[in-house]
Design an enzyme around this catalytic site. Structure first.
Site, short mmCIF file in Angstrom:
data_model
loop_
_atom_site.label_atom_id
_atom_site.label_comp_id
_atom_site.label_asym_id
_atom_site.label_seq_id
_atom_site.Cartn_x
_atom_site.Cartn_y
_atom_site.Cartn_z
N SER A 195 31.31 36.59 42.28
CA SER A 195 32.22 37.01 43.34
C SER A 195 33.17 35.86 43.65
CB SER A 195 31.42 37.37 44.59
OG SER A 195 30.96 36.18 45.20
N LYS A 196 34.01 36.11 44.61
CA LYS A 196 35.04 35.10 44.95
C LYS A 196 34.42 33.74 45.28
CE LYS A 196 38.71 38.16 46.20
NZ LYS A 196 38.49 39.41 46.88
N ARG A 197 33.19 33.77 45.77
CA ARG A 197 32.53 32.50 46.11
C ARG A 197 32.38 31.59 44.90
NH1 ARG A 197 27.30 32.76 47.08
NH2 ARG A 197 27.18 34.91 46.37
#
Ligand code: GLU
Length: 487
Positions: free
Chosen positions: A253-255
């Site tokens: 994910s964006k993390r």
């Protein structure tokens, strides 16, 4: 040999995800490896979320990566159209064929009725699903519903108690039970097909031989296989490639880093590096080698070497690979990529002259060995611009208080004055000559010059930095730092 044909079938509903790019790449590699063809099919049946802008972004990102297709909405082909919304009559036709074969039926249940059915299953401790209550409507009942103004969907009649076997080229034999699937919608009440139906109709009509896609679609595959079987169509081979996880083993994910391809482009990653990195997300050559050009991947790719276990997205590895490709590139190529970053940050105007471009090239020459990503050029800019430099720490300041410093700086001034053009080779020779003539040795010459010019004890090679600065800036900086060190 069989005529291989693969497809990449993105839904144009947002930024083009790096996972989608990996699927596209694996398809492309297999097609090129086996002399096959590749289709780009736009699955735009989600009318609200699909956009032409996203479609364009996908196509541009693919081309940026060096992935091309033989048939698609832009290049055409004999089995088009290649956007699902332009193929609606085909889905309607085959849904009708299924109805006539007794494998599909119209369902008139309202949203509320469906919800009641789901709840009833849940109350019995079973999976919530459609009850099948419209399976055997008579003509009269259908007419009555239609008169009430109910708009039907078309559902696929899932056979009871039937194992659905998928021989997946990556995952091996996977068996699903038909029970529990529930009769699913193939055409919605507005006439738009659902993914599991449209994909089958298209894969069949477009003569796709290999369906290579993300593992998350494995659970859709039994629904698709049932449609092939009901229509007596030969199935393609399936290959479901594993999920991409972040380094902490949770879903990417964006993390974990940028998730869209365009972000990588914008951050200064090279397409060759992204391709190389994506290929290693699930595939390996079997050897130790980690650097592969597109040509090498095409030569070596095979589905046999695609791993079942999840791929881990390791940003440090991507940076390392990108650094490799930056070093392999010509200075001009990296300068072209660095320029927009420098313009954006205000170091250069939009329109630049030759001298300014030359300046960018000299900066790139200085840092090309050091950076992992083109945008890192900005981290180095304080070395190259400004008259005043700060010491990075007290240790650096103390270097300039050493007793040989005045002699070294004077020698540098003299050498620079003697030079017609301040360019790396000449500066390199001059610095060497200073060490010899003063008999001070490398460190005692290089370190004070470095600190006097940059305030830092490490950094790009001095013979690259000095030509960027030019005599005037060298003079100003030396004056500034020497004064500061001794005040
Ligand atoms: N449109 C689907 C997606 O983007 C395609 C899946 C498939 O390749 O069948 O996930």
């Amino acid at each position: 040999m069989e005529n291989i044909k693969v497809r990449f079938a993105p839904s144009p509903t947002g930024p083009f995800h790096i996972g989608g790019a990996r699927s596209a790449l694996f398809n492309y590699l297999l097609a090129r490896r086996l002399g096959g063809k590749m289709v780009l099919r736009i699955e735009d049946t989600d009318l609200e979320r699909s956009s032409r802008e996203s479609e364009l972004n996908i196509m541009e990102s693919l081309k940026w990566l060096g992935i091309y297709w033989d048939e698609g909405p832009d290049v055409g082909g004999s089995l088009g159209p290649y956007r699902q919304t332009e193929r609606l009559d085909l889905y309607t036709h085959y849904a009708q064929v299924l109805i006539e074969k007794g494998s599909a039926y119209r369902c008139y249940c309202s949203e509320e009725e469906l919800e009641e059915q789901r709840q009833a299953f849940t109350a019995k401790g079973e999976l919530p699903r459609y009850s099948g209550c419209c399976r055997n409507l008579t003509k009269e009942q259908e007419e009555k519903y239609a008169k009430e103004g109910r708009k039907p969907v078309i559902r696929f009649k899932v056979p009871d108690n039937q194992p659905v076997v998928i021989d997946d080229l990556v995952r091996g034999t996977v068996v699903f039970e038909s029970d529990g699937i529930g009769d699913y919608v193939i055409i919605k009440s507005d006439g738009i097909p659902t993914y599991n139906f449209a994909a089958v109709v298209d894969d069949y009509l477009m003569k796709i031989t290999h369906v290579i896609r993300a593992e998350e679609h494995l659970s859709n595959t039994p629904r698709q296989v049932l449609v092939y079987e009901a229509l007596d169509w030969e199935k393609p081979k399936f290959a479901h490639i594993s999920l991409i996880l972040g380094k902490d083993k949770s879903k990417m994910s964006k993390r974990h880093g940028a998730t869209s391809v365009v972000q990588y482009k914008e951050q200064g990653y090279l397409p060759e590096a992204v391709v190389n990195f994506l290929a290693l997300l699930g595939w390996s050559s079997g050897g130790e080698e980690e650097i592969f050009t597109m040509e090498q991947l095409i030569e070596q790719f095979s589905l046999d070497r695609v791993a079942k276990n999840p791929a881990v997205f390791d940003m440090d590895k991507l940076k390392w690979i990108n650094g490799y490709y930056i070093r392999q590139s010509s200075t001009g190529a990296i300068a072209d990529l660095a320029l927009p970053f420098l313009q954006e940050a205000g170091y250069l105007p939009q329109d630049i002259n030759e001298e300014q471009y030359r300046w960018v090239e000299m900066i790139v020459t200085a840092i090309q060995e050091k950076i992992h990503c083109v945008n890192e050029v900005l981290d180095y800019m304080k070395i190259f611009v400004g008259e005043e430099v700060e010491f990075e720490n007290e240790e650096a300041r103390l270097v300039l208080t050493e007793e040989q410093v005045p002699q070294v700086i004077e020698a540098l001034r003299t050498k620079l004055k003697e030079m017609d053009i301040i360019e790396p080779d000449a500066v390199k020779k001059a610095l060497k000559a200073i060490t010899k003539e003063t008999k001070l040795g490398g460190r005692n010459v290089f370190m004070p010059i470095r600190v006097a010019l940059t305030g830092q004890m490490h950094g790009p090679e001095l013979h690259y930095i000095i030509p960027v600065l030019g005599t005037e800036l060298v003079e100003k900086r030396v004056g500034y730092t020497l004064k500061k060190a001794n005040s």
